[in-house]
Every structure is written in C-alpha cells, then in structure tokens.
Design a protein around this motif. Structure first.
Motif, PDB file in Angstrom:
ATOM      1  N   VAL A  38       0.848  -1.208   0.000  1.00 40.50           N
ATOM      2  CA  VAL A  38       0.000   0.000   0.000  1.00 40.50           C
ATOM      3  C   VAL A  38       0.884   1.260   0.000  1.00 40.50           C
ATOM      4  CG1 VAL A  38      -2.099   1.017   0.928  1.00 40.50           C
ATOM      5  CG2 VAL A  38      -1.586  -1.361   1.430  1.00 40.50           C
ATOM      6  N   MET A  39       1.798   1.321  -0.939  1.00 36.29           N
ATOM      7  CA  MET A  39       2.649   2.484  -1.215  1.00 36.29           C
ATOM      8  C   MET A  39       3.765   2.721  -0.186  1.00 36.29           C
ATOM      9  SD  MET A  39       1.227   3.439  -4.040  1.00 36.29           S
ATOM     10  CE  MET A  39       1.858   5.072  -4.424  1.00 36.29           C
ATOM     11  N   THR A  40       4.015   1.744   0.693  1.00 36.07           N
ATOM     12  CA  THR A  40       5.102   1.921   1.661  1.00 36.07           C
ATOM     13  C   THR A  40       5.591   0.562   2.141  1.00 36.07           C
ATOM     14  OG1 THR A  40       5.780   3.131   3.652  1.00 36.07           O
ATOM     15  CG2 THR A  40       3.570   2.145   3.678  1.00 36.07           C
ATOM     16  N   VAL A  41       6.351   0.550   3.234  1.00 34.00           N
ATOM     17  CA  VAL A  41       6.909  -0.692   3.757  1.00 34.00           C
ATOM     18  C   VAL A  41       5.861  -1.426   4.591  1.00 34.00           C
ATOM     19  CG1 VAL A  41       9.238   0.252   3.790  1.00 34.00           C
ATOM     20  CG2 VAL A  41       7.814   0.433   5.847  1.00 34.00           C
ATOM     21  N   PRO A  42       5.977  -2.757   4.731  1.00 30.44           N
ATOM     22  CA  PRO A  42       5.034  -3.519   5.548  1.00 30.44           C
ATOM     23  C   PRO A  42       5.237  -3.273   7.044  1.00 30.44           C
ATOM     24  CG  PRO A  42       6.725  -4.970   4.693  1.00 30.44           C
ATOM     25  CD  PRO A  42       6.939  -3.638   4.039  1.00 30.44           C
ATOM     26  N   GLY A  53       3.326  -3.486  -8.861  1.00 27.97           N
ATOM     27  CA  GLY A  53       2.922  -2.485  -9.835  1.00 27.97           C
ATOM     28  C   GLY A  53       3.464  -1.101  -9.536  1.00 27.97           C
ATOM     29  N   ILE A  54       2.911  -0.450  -8.493  1.00 32.79           N
ATOM     30  CA  ILE A  54       3.294   0.936  -8.209  1.00 32.79           C
ATOM     31  C   ILE A  54       3.864   1.049  -6.794  1.00 32.79           C
ATOM     32  CG2 ILE A  54       1.580   1.863  -9.801  1.00 32.79           C
ATOM     33  CD1 ILE A  54      -0.214   2.452  -7.376  1.00 32.79           C
ATOM     34  N   GLY A  55       4.326   2.258  -6.446  1.00 33.36           N
ATOM     35  CA  GLY A  55       4.809   2.540  -5.101  1.00 33.36           C
ATOM     36  C   GLY A  55       6.302   2.445  -4.903  1.00 33.36           C
ATOM     37  N   VAL A  56       7.054   2.167  -5.969  1.00 31.80           N
ATOM     38  CA  VAL A  56       8.506   2.027  -5.832  1.00 31.80           C
ATOM     39  C   VAL A  56       9.144   3.330  -5.365  1.00 31.80           C
ATOM     40  CG1 VAL A  56      10.648   1.823  -7.156  1.00 31.80           C
ATOM     41  CG2 VAL A  56       8.892   0.090  -7.391  1.00 31.80           C
ATOM     42  N   LYS A  57       8.822   4.428  -6.023  1.00 35.22           N
ATOM     43  CA  LYS A  57       9.447   5.713  -5.696  1.00 35.22           C
ATOM     44  C   LYS A  57       9.180   6.092  -4.249  1.00 35.22           C
ATOM     45  CE  LYS A  57       9.544  10.598  -7.022  1.00 35.22           C
ATOM     46  NZ  LYS A  57       8.996  11.627  -7.951  1.00 35.22           N
ATOM     47  N   GLU A  58       7.924   6.004  -3.827  1.00 34.86           N
ATOM     48  CA  GLU A  58       7.554   6.393  -2.469  1.00 34.86           C
ATOM     49  C   GLU A  58       8.242   5.521  -1.422  1.00 34.86           C
ATOM     50  OE1 GLU A  58       4.331   7.610  -5.284  1.00 34.86           O
ATOM     51  OE2 GLU A  58       5.488   5.771  -4.937  1.00 34.86           O
ATOM     52  N   THR A  59       8.276   4.209  -1.682  1.00 34.93           N
ATOM     53  CA  THR A  59       8.864   3.276  -0.723  1.00 34.93           C
ATOM     54  C   THR A  59      10.374   3.431  -0.637  1.00 34.93           C
ATOM     55  OG1 THR A  59       7.070   1.723  -1.157  1.00 34.93           O
ATOM     56  CG2 THR A  59       9.029   0.834  -0.086  1.00 34.93           C
ATOM     57  N   LEU A  60      11.037   3.546  -1.784  1.00 33.84           N
ATOM     58  CA  LEU A  60      12.493   3.716  -1.776  1.00 33.84           C
ATOM     59  C   LEU A  60      12.885   5.037  -1.119  1.00 33.84           C
ATOM     60  CD1 LEU A  60      13.691   2.405  -5.252  1.00 33.84           C
ATOM     61  CD2 LEU A  60      14.003   1.323  -3.026  1.00 33.84           C
ATOM     62  N   GLY A  97      14.550  -0.518  -7.230  1.00 32.04           N
ATOM     63  CA  GLY A  97      13.156  -0.937  -7.183  1.00 32.04           C
ATOM     64  C   GLY A  97      12.839  -1.853  -8.351  1.00 32.04           C
ATOM     65  N   LEU A  98      12.307  -3.036  -8.055  1.00 33.14           N
ATOM     66  CA  LEU A  98      12.020  -4.030  -9.080  1.00 33.14           C
ATOM     67  C   LEU A  98      10.520  -4.282  -9.160  1.00 33.14           C
ATOM     68  CD1 LEU A  98      14.760  -6.683  -8.187  1.00 33.14           C
ATOM     69  CD2 LEU A  98      14.974  -4.690  -9.690  1.00 33.14           C
ATOM     70  N   VAL A  99      10.032  -4.466 -10.374  1.00 27.60           N
ATOM     71  CA  VAL A  99       8.627  -4.832 -10.589  1.00 27.60           C
ATOM     72  C   VAL A  99       8.535  -6.347 -10.679  1.00 27.60           C
ATOM     73  CG1 VAL A  99       6.630  -4.638 -12.105  1.00 27.60           C
ATOM     74  CG2 VAL A  99       8.112  -2.649 -11.743  1.00 27.60           C
ATOM     75  N   THR A 100       7.796  -6.936  -9.756  1.00 32.39           N
ATOM     76  CA  THR A 100       7.640  -8.395  -9.714  1.00 32.39           C
ATOM     77  C   THR A 100       6.146  -8.705  -9.618  1.00 32.39           C
ATOM     78  OG1 THR A 100       7.981  -8.295  -7.310  1.00 32.39           O
ATOM     79  CG2 THR A 100       9.887  -8.828  -8.663  1.00 32.39           C
ATOM     80  N   ALA A 101       5.457  -8.538 -10.719  1.00 29.55           N
ATOM     81  CA  ALA A 101       4.006  -8.734 -10.760  1.00 29.55           C
ATOM     82  C   ALA A 101       3.641 -10.200 -10.498  1.00 29.55           C
ATOM     83  CB  ALA A 101       3.470  -8.301 -12.122  1.00 29.55           C
ATOM     84  N   PRO A 102       2.415 -10.459 -10.020  1.00 32.76           N
ATOM     85  CA  PRO A 102       2.001 -11.836  -9.713  1.00 32.76           C
ATOM     86  C   PRO A 102       1.608 -12.641 -10.944  1.00 32.76           C
ATOM     87  CG  PRO A 102       0.237 -10.319  -9.184  1.00 32.76           C
ATOM     88  CD  PRO A 102       1.407  -9.472  -9.600  1.00 32.76           C
ATOM     89  N   TRP A 103       2.385 -12.526 -11.997  1.00 32.61           N
ATOM     90  CA  TRP A 103       2.226 -13.321 -13.210  1.00 32.61           C
ATOM     91  C   TRP A 103       3.590 -13.374 -13.904  1.00 32.61           C
ATOM     92  CZ3 TRP A 103      -1.089  -9.006 -12.472  1.00 32.61           C
ATOM     93  CH2 TRP A 103      -0.583  -7.798 -12.960  1.00 32.61           C
TER      94      TRP A 103
END
Length: 263
Positions: free
Chosen positions: A89-93, A125-132, A151-157
C-alpha cells in the motif's frame, strides 16, 4: 567484507528475498563479500509502545526486552547494510515499520556514519518511488551513506523478457554502486571525511537543540556535547561560517518550537 541483509517481508522467501539473493550473486562477482540474512518475520520484536524513552532518556530505558539489541549488534558488526522490502500500500510492511519505530532514537543519535547501505524494494505495480524514498530517508537518518536504491517490478504473473531485462539491469547497476562505495570507504577508514554544508547544518541543528532542551532530552544532550561532528571530519571555514549564519535564520523561524515558560 560482511553485509547484513534485513528482509522486511512477512513472506520469508518471496520476491524480496529472491531479489536480495540475485543482488548477492552480483556482488560476489565483484569482491569478497560475506552475506548474512536477517528475517524480521523470525525475529521477536514487540510492537513499539510509543513511550519515547529511547529518544529522550536513552535506549537502555526502552521497556521492551527482545531481539532489538541482537539486530543492532549485527548492524554494528557488518561493514554494510541492505534493507529489502516489498511495497505494501505504497510503503513498507508493518514488520519493517515496527523495527524502524523500535530504533527511533537512531534518527536523533545516528550511529552508522562510517558505513554504507543499499535499499531494495519489490512491487507488483506501483509505489517504488515512495517506498524507496522513505527507506532511503530513514537509513540516512541512522547515519548510513545510502550508496544505491533499487526498485524491481515483480508482478504476480510471469514476467516478459523485457521486464526481466530491466530488473537485471537495475540490480547490476545497484551492485556496481554498492561495491564501489564499500571499497572506497574501506580505503578511507584512516582519513577524516569531508563534510558539506547540508550534513554539517543538520548536525549543528540537532546539537543546538539538544542544549536548549537538555532537561527534556538528556540523552541527546549527552550525545552531542563536545562533538565537532558525528565522526572525525574535515569541515571547511566557509561551511562553518555559512552554517553559523543559517542557524540564526533557522532558529528565528523555529522560535515557537522550544519549551514554553510553564512546566
């Protein structure tokens, strides 16, 4: 050199872990590195109580006695740090956020100015910039020189060949930056670092505030008094002069932030 990799995901060996292992493989092709993995999922870390004791009085006054000190001991012993997180959700868990909260005092009294770090995140999908950006800001506040963000995109497919190529390129670039920074810092251990205006200004703000509120923040006062900087450093005359001028401006603007007359 020893690298501590902290995995902030509640999934022990999901995308974040796989990304970290790929980064490890690339690093080991560049130098002699020993990697240790610490999974926050397996650590005993109670939820922060928000008592503020660690910041105001000192970490020894934290009422929670669990694995926090063990984790920090590993950070102390390592030459470099990698923090790895998925985007939730756009940040760290919550696992990683709770650890950040549990070492809140490091943002006031940083201990890692002689070390390098890299921050790595994965997203569907999104949130890499905000999280990093958040991970970088916190890690810098602890004192680390953040030598890379990835930041890597690792979609569930299944990923396309193009996406795999982009992720591989990002990992290689980050590994190169981190490797260079670690080797450079190893060579410069015996030298005083050069401190620029921004870093020195930040130090002097904390040092000045710690004197003004020593009754309320004794741990900060004890940490900053007698220090010229966080570590042995070269601070130019122009940097000192400009900082002195800017401190007057900053504290004039912050004049309502200090303690009031009533206790």
């Amino acid at each position: 050199m020893k690298i501590l990799t902290i995995i902030g995901s509640p999934r022990k060996k999901g995308n974040s872990y796989q990304a970290a292992r790929n980064l490890e493989a690339k690093m080991k092709r560049k130098g002699t590195y020993e990697f240790e993995y610490l999974f926050l999922k397996d650590a005993h870390l109670d939820a922060c109580k928000g008592c503020f004791n660690c910041v105001s009085r000192g970490i020894e006054f934290c009422p929670l006695k669990d694995d926090r000190q063990m984790i920090q001991d590993k950070m102390d012993q390592a030459d470099g740090l990698i923090i790895v997180s998925p985007v939730y959700v756009m940040t760290v868990p919550a696992l990683l956020k709770n650890f950040i909260d549990r070492v809140a005092y490091l943002c006031h009294r940083p201990e890692y100015h002689s070390k390098n770090a890299l921050v790595l995140c994965t997203t569907g999908g999104i949130g890499v910039k905000e999280t990093l950006n958040y991970m970088e800001m916190i890690t810098k506040a602890w004192g680390y020189n953040v030598a890379g963000k990835c930041g890597l995109v690792t979609a569930p497919w299944p990923a396309t060949a193009g996406l795999n190529k982009k992720n591989t390129s990002k990992l290689e670039k980050s590994a190169q930056q981190f490797d260079q920074s670690l080797k450079s810092m190893e060579k410069e251990k015996t030298r005083k670092i050069k401190v620029g205006f921004k870093d020195y200004m930040g130090f002097r703000i904390f040092q000045s505030i710690s004197s003004d509120v020593k009754e309320y923040m004794p741990a900060d006062y004890q940490f900053y008094q007698g220090k010229e900087y966080y570590q042995p450093a070269q601070i130019g005359i122009l940097t000192r002069m400009l900082t002195g001028i800017m401190l007057k401006v900053v504290f004039f603007m912050m004049r309502d932030m200090g303690p009031g007359d009533e206790k």
